[in-house]
Each structure stands twice: as structure tokens, then as C-alpha cells.
Write a protein that holds these residues in place. Structure first.
Motif, short mmCIF file in Angstrom:
data_model
loop_
_atom_site.label_atom_id
_atom_site.label_comp_id
_atom_site.label_asym_id
_atom_site.label_seq_id
_atom_site.Cartn_x
_atom_site.Cartn_y
_atom_site.Cartn_z
N LYS A 19 82.05 33.83 20.94
CA LYS A 19 84.19 32.64 20.62
C LYS A 19 84.72 32.09 22.13
CE LYS A 19 85.73 32.86 16.33
NZ LYS A 19 86.25 34.72 15.24
N LEU A 20 84.91 31.02 22.13
CA LEU A 20 85.03 30.93 23.48
C LEU A 20 86.99 29.89 23.19
CD1 LEU A 20 84.98 29.15 26.07
CD2 LEU A 20 84.74 27.57 26.10
N VAL A 21 87.76 30.41 23.56
CA VAL A 21 89.04 30.79 23.27
C VAL A 21 89.29 29.66 24.56
CG1 VAL A 21 91.08 31.58 23.52
CG2 VAL A 21 89.67 32.89 22.35
N ALA A 22 90.11 28.40 24.43
CA ALA A 22 90.24 27.36 25.69
C ALA A 22 90.95 27.80 25.61
CB ALA A 22 90.01 25.92 25.29
N GLU A 190 85.38 42.73 17.37
CA GLU A 190 85.18 41.64 18.19
C GLU A 190 85.51 42.52 20.00
OE1 GLU A 190 84.42 38.89 18.20
OE2 GLU A 190 84.54 37.72 16.08
N LEU A 191 85.47 41.71 21.01
CA LEU A 191 85.34 42.64 22.45
C LEU A 191 85.65 41.01 23.37
CD1 LEU A 191 85.73 44.75 24.22
CD2 LEU A 191 82.20 44.48 23.81
N SER A 192 86.84 40.87 23.29
CA SER A 192 87.81 40.11 24.45
C SER A 192 87.70 40.06 25.83
CB SER A 192 88.50 39.28 23.51
OG SER A 192 89.84 38.16 25.17
N MET A 193 86.73 40.30 26.47
CA MET A 193 86.82 40.23 27.95
C MET A 193 86.29 38.63 28.62
SD MET A 193 84.52 43.55 28.19
CE MET A 193 82.24 43.52 28.35
N GLY A 194 86.58 38.80 29.92
CA GLY A 194 86.51 37.14 30.08
C GLY A 194 86.84 36.33 30.61
N MET A 195 87.42 36.11 31.23
CA MET A 195 88.26 34.08 31.54
C MET A 195 87.56 34.03 32.79
SD MET A 195 91.83 37.03 32.56
CE MET A 195 91.80 35.99 33.97
N SER A 196 88.01 32.46 33.49
CA SER A 196 86.90 31.24 34.37
C SER A 196 86.48 32.21 35.22
CB SER A 196 87.41 30.49 35.01
OG SER A 196 88.90 29.71 34.11
N ASP A 197 86.40 33.02 36.24
CA ASP A 197 85.85 34.00 37.27
C ASP A 197 84.69 35.01 36.84
OD1 ASP A 197 87.02 32.00 38.86
OD2 ASP A 197 88.74 32.79 39.51
N ASP A 198 85.27 34.87 34.91
CA ASP A 198 84.11 36.73 35.37
C ASP A 198 83.64 36.41 34.84
OD1 ASP A 198 86.25 37.46 33.83
OD2 ASP A 198 87.06 38.41 34.88
N TYR A 199 83.38 35.51 33.44
CA TYR A 199 83.14 35.20 31.75
C TYR A 199 81.13 35.44 31.62
CZ TYR A 199 81.95 30.53 32.51
OH TYR A 199 81.03 29.67 33.33
N LYS A 200 81.21 35.35 33.33
CA LYS A 200 79.77 35.34 33.24
C LYS A 200 79.18 36.82 33.06
CE LYS A 200 78.28 30.81 34.67
NZ LYS A 200 78.70 30.07 35.98
N ARG A 211 88.34 33.92 27.48
CA ARG A 211 89.32 33.53 27.08
C ARG A 211 89.52 32.74 28.64
NH1 ARG A 211 90.35 38.64 27.18
NH2 ARG A 211 91.50 38.41 29.23
N VAL A 212 89.03 31.20 28.31
CA VAL A 212 88.93 30.31 29.53
C VAL A 212 89.35 29.26 29.74
CG1 VAL A 212 86.97 29.01 31.22
CG2 VAL A 212 85.95 30.89 29.42
N GLY A 213 90.42 29.64 30.95
CA GLY A 213 91.47 28.28 30.95
C GLY A 213 91.36 27.60 32.49
N SER A 214 91.82 27.38 33.52
CA SER A 214 91.22 27.22 34.75
C SER A 214 90.30 26.30 34.91
CB SER A 214 91.77 27.81 35.97
OG SER A 214 91.51 28.95 35.91
N SER A 215 89.38 27.16 34.49
CA SER A 215 87.66 25.76 34.57
C SER A 215 87.43 25.22 33.53
CB SER A 215 87.19 27.22 33.91
OG SER A 215 86.25 27.64 35.23
#
Ligand code: PLP
Length: 220
Positions: A19-22, A190-200, A211-215
Motif C-alpha cells: 500500500k502506498l500512502v501519499a 501490516e508493517l508500515s515502514m519506508g518513506m521517500s528516501d528509504d522505501y526501497k 508512506r511517501v511524501g516528497s517523492s
């Protein structure tokens, strides 16, 4: 900047199981609508007042996630509509969410936040506090809460080895908690982890929600 292109790029990186949370915090409604019109429906905010305003102004089929630190006295404002609260870090907060969920005749899904980063941060449960919380009899009485999994934030660093270790630790704790306390509970997944810089890195370590914002929306 092209929001729908950015979204497409990220979606091409991840399987449809993730799941991608914008994360739209601080961004105006027209940015959110651009993502919405590209077919995206899951958005995350970290301030209650901003979330409520956007909820009121934007299409009602948006799935709103609260990703920030939630104060007990503000739960009532988001309880009628929030779909997932990502960063629950105390029994007191759970009790309040349960109470407001009951008033609204809803079950509210929550993730428990584990503190995995090296940084001194006030937020998130330590592993031992998490286990203590799960052992308490009180949580069995929270009938209007669905325990949906765990959430965490890695250290803000360039050191990818450290980030990978922290996400691995979160996944290990997740597996232990699942097996010990939620083996029969299908919602706890669910395991919610990972943002723009580290989601990979997070996805390699078993993330199910990023959870991706700035990208997506550009820098704040
Ligand atoms: C802001 C925020 C994000 C998104 O961060 P980006 O680096 O912009 O992708 C994710 N999770 C939480 C909890 C945040 O506060």
C-alpha cells in the motif's frame, strides 16, 4: 514537477501487495486532487486540524491515514472518518481512540509505533513497553479497535546499513508479536515502514505500507 508521473514511477517500483500512502502534509488541495485524478485514493496527514480541513473539502472516497503523533484530546476530531492511525504509542491513547470509535459506532484500525531509530525521539514504544502493553488485560476490552500491525521510522541518515538493520528489527518484532499475540487475528498484518528516501530498503525488509511524501509532491 508532475505528481501523476511521480506516483506512476513509485507504483512501478512496488508490487500491488504494497500500500502506498501519499503523504500530503503541508500541500494544498489542488496537489491532492492531481493525485486523486490520477486514480490515487490513500493519503496521509500528520496534523489533526489540517487533516480535518482537507477531509471536509476533498472527495469523500479518499482513505485518510493519520501518520503523526496523535494527542489524546484531538482523537475526537478524526474518529468519525480516519481509516488507519499509524503511530499509536500508549495505552492511554488506545483507550481514547476506542472510546471515540464507540461513539461513532466504528471500529478504528491502529498500528503500534515501535521506536527503532538511534535518534533521541520522544515518540514510539520501546520493545519492552510494546510487550508490556500487549500483556495488559486492558487491551482485550478495546472492542472498537482493530490492531492492524506495527509502524516505525528509521534513523535519518545516509547509512543504508543502519536503516536496513532498523527495518529488520521492526520486522523481527512484528513476527514475534504476530505469533505471540495475534496469531488468530487476520487484521494484524501490516508493517508500515519506508518513506521517500528509504522505501526501497523498507520493502526489502518486508514493509506492507510505505508512506511517501516528497517523492510525490516535491520538497516541503
Ligand atoms: C512526513 C512523513 C512521511 C513522508 O516523508 P517523505 O520523506 O516526504 O516521504 C512519512 N512518514 C511520516 C510519519 C511523516 O511524518
Amino acid at each position: 514537477m508532475n505528481i501523476s508521473n511521480n506516483l506512476q514511477k513509485i507504483k512501478a517500483d512496488i508490487t500491488n501487495k504494497i500500500k502506498l500512502v501519499a503523504v500530503s502534509k503541508t500541500k494544498p488541495n489542488n496537489y491532492i486532487l492531481e493525485a486523486y485524478n490520477a486514480g490515487h485514493r490513500i493519503f496521509g496527514e500528520n496534523k489533526v486540524q489540517e487533516l480535518v480541513k482537507k477531509y471536509e473539502e476533498l472527495p469523500k472516497d479518499i482513505e485518510w491515514h493519520f501518520i503523526g503523533h496523535l494527542q489524546t484530546n484531538k482523537v475526537k476530531f478524526i474518529a468519525p472518518f480516519v481509516r488507519l492511525i499509524h503511530a499509536v504509542d500508549s495505552l492511554k491513547l488506545l483507550v481514547e481512540i476506542n472510546k471515540e470509535a464507540e461513539k461513532n459506532n466504528r471500529i478504528i484500525s491502529c498500528l503500534l509505533q515501535l521506536r527503532i531509530a538511534k535518534e533521541e525521539t520522544k515518540f514510539g514504544l520501546t520493545e519492552s513497553d510494546l510487550l508490556l502493553l500487549l500483556e495488559s488485560n486492558k487491551i482485550k476490552s478495546l472492542k472498537n479497535i482493530s490492531f492492524a500491525g506495527l509502524m516505525g521510522m528509521a534513523t535519518f541518515t545516509e547509512d543504508e546499513t543502519l536503516i536496513a538493520m532498523e527495518f529488520q528489527k521492526l520486522n523481527n518484532t512484528f513476527k514475534h508479536v504476530k505469533k505471540t499475540y495475534f496469531a488468530e487475528n487476520e487484521d494484524f498484518k501490516e508493517l508500515s515502514m519506508g518513506m521517500s528516501d528509504d522505501y526501497k530498503i523498507a520493502i526489502e525488509k518486508g514493509s506492507t505500507i510505505i508512506r511517501v511524501g516528497s517523492s510525490i509532491f516535491g520538497h516541503r
